[in-house]
Scaffold this motif. Structure first.
Motif, short mmCIF file in Angstrom:
data_model
loop_
_atom_site.label_atom_id
_atom_site.label_comp_id
_atom_site.label_asym_id
_atom_site.label_seq_id
_atom_site.Cartn_x
_atom_site.Cartn_y
_atom_site.Cartn_z
N LYS A 47 40.82 61.04 -9.47
CA LYS A 47 42.00 60.19 -9.34
C LYS A 47 43.18 60.84 -8.59
CE LYS A 47 41.05 57.36 -13.43
NZ LYS A 47 40.78 56.13 -12.68
N ALA A 48 43.06 62.11 -8.25
CA ALA A 48 44.18 62.79 -7.57
C ALA A 48 44.38 62.26 -6.15
CB ALA A 48 43.96 64.29 -7.55
N GLY A 49 43.32 61.77 -5.51
CA GLY A 49 43.45 61.22 -4.17
C GLY A 49 44.34 59.99 -4.16
N SER A 50 44.14 59.08 -5.10
CA SER A 50 44.99 57.88 -5.19
C SER A 50 46.42 58.26 -5.57
CB SER A 50 44.42 56.90 -6.22
OG SER A 50 43.25 56.26 -5.73
N LEU A 51 46.56 59.29 -6.40
CA LEU A 51 47.90 59.73 -6.78
C LEU A 51 48.68 60.21 -5.55
CD1 LEU A 51 49.95 60.37 -9.00
CD2 LEU A 51 48.90 62.64 -9.21
N ILE A 52 48.02 60.92 -4.64
CA ILE A 52 48.68 61.42 -3.44
C ILE A 52 48.91 60.31 -2.43
CG2 ILE A 52 48.39 62.94 -1.45
CD1 ILE A 52 46.91 64.88 -3.29
N LEU A 53 47.90 59.49 -2.20
CA LEU A 53 47.98 58.49 -1.14
C LEU A 53 48.69 57.21 -1.56
CD1 LEU A 53 44.39 58.85 0.38
CD2 LEU A 53 46.54 59.68 1.35
N GLY A 111 37.87 62.76 3.20
CA GLY A 111 36.45 62.80 2.90
C GLY A 111 36.02 61.69 1.96
N ASP A 112 36.70 60.54 2.03
CA ASP A 112 36.39 59.41 1.14
C ASP A 112 35.43 58.45 1.84
OD1 ASP A 112 37.99 60.26 -0.98
OD2 ASP A 112 39.78 59.32 -0.14
N PHE A 113 34.15 58.66 1.65
CA PHE A 113 33.15 57.76 2.22
C PHE A 113 32.98 56.52 1.36
CE2 PHE A 113 32.04 61.72 4.29
CZ PHE A 113 31.66 61.32 5.57
N GLU A 114 32.98 56.70 0.05
CA GLU A 114 32.75 55.59 -0.88
C GLU A 114 34.07 54.94 -1.29
OE1 GLU A 114 29.84 54.50 -1.66
OE2 GLU A 114 28.62 56.15 -0.88
N PRO A 115 34.10 53.62 -1.41
CA PRO A 115 35.30 52.96 -1.94
C PRO A 115 35.53 53.34 -3.39
CG PRO A 115 33.50 51.38 -1.70
CD PRO A 115 33.04 52.65 -1.05
N SER A 116 36.80 53.38 -3.79
CA SER A 116 37.16 53.78 -5.16
C SER A 116 38.04 52.70 -5.77
CB SER A 116 37.88 55.13 -5.14
OG SER A 116 37.09 56.13 -4.53
N PRO A 117 37.45 51.71 -6.42
CA PRO A 117 38.25 50.60 -6.96
C PRO A 117 39.14 51.00 -8.13
CG PRO A 117 35.95 50.41 -7.62
CD PRO A 117 36.01 51.52 -6.63
N ASN A 118 38.83 52.11 -8.81
CA ASN A 118 39.61 52.52 -9.98
C ASN A 118 40.34 53.84 -9.78
OD1 ASN A 118 38.67 50.26 -11.60
ND2 ASN A 118 36.69 51.34 -11.73
N GLY A 119 40.61 54.19 -8.55
CA GLY A 119 41.29 55.45 -8.28
C GLY A 119 40.38 56.44 -7.56
N ALA A 120 40.85 56.95 -6.44
CA ALA A 120 40.01 57.85 -5.62
C ALA A 120 40.22 59.30 -6.03
CB ALA A 120 40.36 57.68 -4.15
N PRO A 121 39.17 60.09 -6.01
CA PRO A 121 39.31 61.52 -6.30
C PRO A 121 39.91 62.25 -5.10
CG PRO A 121 37.05 61.05 -5.70
CD PRO A 121 37.76 59.72 -5.73
N LEU A 122 40.40 63.45 -5.34
CA LEU A 122 40.85 64.33 -4.26
C LEU A 122 39.74 65.34 -4.01
CD1 LEU A 122 42.95 65.49 -2.32
CD2 LEU A 122 43.83 66.86 -4.24
N VAL A 123 39.11 65.22 -2.85
CA VAL A 123 38.04 66.15 -2.49
C VAL A 123 38.69 67.42 -1.94
CG1 VAL A 123 35.98 66.51 -1.12
CG2 VAL A 123 36.51 64.22 -1.97
N LEU A 124 38.57 68.51 -2.68
CA LEU A 124 39.17 69.76 -2.26
C LEU A 124 38.36 70.42 -1.15
CD1 LEU A 124 40.18 71.22 -5.74
CD2 LEU A 124 41.65 70.05 -4.09
N PHE A 125 37.06 70.58 -1.40
CA PHE A 125 36.19 71.26 -0.45
C PHE A 125 34.82 70.59 -0.46
CE2 PHE A 125 39.08 74.51 -2.18
CZ PHE A 125 39.77 74.84 -1.02
N GLY A 126 34.09 70.82 0.61
CA GLY A 126 32.76 70.27 0.73
C GLY A 126 32.34 70.25 2.19
#
Length: 466
Positions: A292-298, A260-275
């Motif tokens: 930042k959990a999204g970048s941590l996982i990916l 669910g990452d529509f927007e670029p995240s130059p400083n670390g992407a969040p982990l979208v749990l629900f939406g």
């Protein structure tokens, strides 16, 4: 919506419907064939009658599930010529031989030894019968290998060239078969099949324990199933992580849709749990996220930059809401499998594995979870690949046959009616078999429900899961 777009959607819906039904049975029979080989091997090694009783109990169920998988696969394959003839023409020089290899290896291996496994218990020696069981189990794995290779090539095509007629032709068979995503998909799929079988065996055994039918055979089956959940479910988590990293490298749009990452995240992407993702709005509405959990996982780095879907053309976005939620269903069920395995380990260490209670109700509820998870995983994979049928090379809209909407509508309705009637009857019969607990001196399969179901000792008529 134009008539051609409607026909395309209906053709996709028909293929999705038939393959969803089909995929259920190979996911079960692949794992169950290996389970049967383990049971017979343990019987030969230990001499314990309980293992032979379990083998005879589950081989009857395997026969019915295997037969339904074969029939559903044959029906599904005709759609390549009716609804997807353009795809068949363009990709046939690559896809056709791979499917033929599946027939020449898995088909003949399974068909040659299936009859011995089902009907030869009292007709051949113990060693030869065990070899037959091993060959059937091996055949199901070989079948899965070729089919996953075909699908993986469509996801990460390699080793191809284009001829003058606009067809994909082989330039390097090694690169075609062992394409970039093949090993990750194969491992992930086979483990999923083993977990699916373990959950069914565990659920059936838990039902009988709850109903106070906990024979020694039931207890052994429940213990083996819980060991599988305890040991293999965490391995599947690691395999899924590696598969995700590979997908991010070769199909980044799919992973961004899953997350669910529509927007670029130059400083670390969040982990979208629900939406609620929206392709039209280009965002996830009402989202709950962990920074930042999204970048941590990916990326295994919380501050690693990550692109967004908006970095890619909108006409290459899949239907994000479907991919987003199917992925969460799969992952959520995977976490519940890990929880079930951990819970069973705690109860085992406490000496309460067979004490009726929450564990057995948990295992019973999780019985069908493997089937739901593999279907959710398939939806994530296939819908996430859209709008491509061969990723980055051939769009789905350009692969469909020039068919009229009424024709596809009629065949889809016919498939729905026939499948729900025939396979509902088959599933009910399987549940009837499972409703009876395995017991001492379980009858030989050739004298039991296999014959009454109409399956006779003619294995050459059966083939591998298409």
């Amino acid at each position: 919506m134009s008539p051609s777009e409607t026909a395309l959607i209906l053709a996709r819906a028909q293929f999705a419907f038939t393959i969803s039904f089909h995929f259920i049975f190979p996911a079960f029979s692949i794992g169950l064939a290996s389970y049967l080989a383990v049971l017979e091997g343990l019987w030969l090694w230990t001499g314990r009658q309980a293992f032979l009783d379990l083998f005879r109990y589950w081989v009857k169920i395997f026969a019915i599930a295997f037969a339904m998988g074969v029939v559903s696969g044959i029906v599904m394959s005709y759609q390549f010529g009716t609804n997807w003839s353009v795809f068949s023409d363009k990709a046939g020089p690559v896809i056709g031989p791979l499917m033929a290899y599946e027939v020449l290896t898995a088909f003949f291996l399974e068909a040659g030894f299936l009859g011995v496994m089902l009907f030869g218990t009292n007709k051949v020696g113990k060693g030869l019968h065990f070899v037959a069981t091993l060959m059937v189990a091996t055949g199901t794995l070989i079948s899965a290998t070729w089919i996953i290779s075909v699908n993986s090539w469509m996801q990460t095509p390699g080793g191809w060239a284009m001829n003058a007629q606009g067809q994909f032709v082989p330039a390097d068979w090694w690169a075609i078969v062992f394409n970039a995503s093949f090993p990750y998909r194969l491992v992930h799929t086979v483990i999923a099949a083993y977990l699916t079988t373990a959950l069914v065996v565990g659920g059936v055994s838990a039902w009988h324990i709850i109903k106070r039918h906990d024979t020694p055979q039931v207890r052994i089956a429940f213990s083996m199933a819980m060991w599988m959940a305890t040991l293999v479910a965490p391995i599947q988590l690691l395999a899924g992580d590696q598969h995700g990293l590979n997908t991010l490298e070769h199909q980044p749009i799919k992973v961004l849709a899953m997350e669910g990452d529509f927007e670029p995240s130059p400083n670390g992407a969040p982990l979208v749990l629900f939406g609620i993702p929206s392709n039209a709005d280009g965002r996830v509405n009402y989202k709950i996220e962990i920074p930042k959990a999204g970048s941590l996982i990916l990326k295994h780095d919380p501050n690693a930059p990550l692109k967004g879907l908006k970095d890619y053309p909108r006409d290459q976005w899949p239907p994000v809401v479907i991919v987003f939620w199917s992925f969460r269903v799969m992952v959520g069920l995977g976490m519940l499998m890990i929880a079930l395995g951990a819970f069973s380990l705690v109860q085992r260490l406490r000496g309460k594995l067979y004490d009726r209670g929450l564990l057995h109700r948990f295992a019973l509820v999780m019985g069908p979870a493997g089937f739901v998870a593999v279907i959710a995983g398939w939806v994530t994979t296939e819908v996430g690949r859209q709008p491509w049928v061969i990723y980055g090379l051939l769009r789905t809209a350009d692969a469909v046959s020039p068919i009229a909407t009424p024709g596809v509508t009629g065949s889809l309705i016919a498939f729905v009616i026939v499948y729900f009637s025939v396979y509902a009857a088959g599933t009910l019969y399987l549940l009837r078999l499972m409703a009876k607990p395995p017991h001492d001196n379980e009858s030989d399969p050739s004298e039991g429900p296999i014959r009454s179901a109409g399956i006779t000792p003619a294995p050459a008529k059966l083939g591998g899961e298409a």
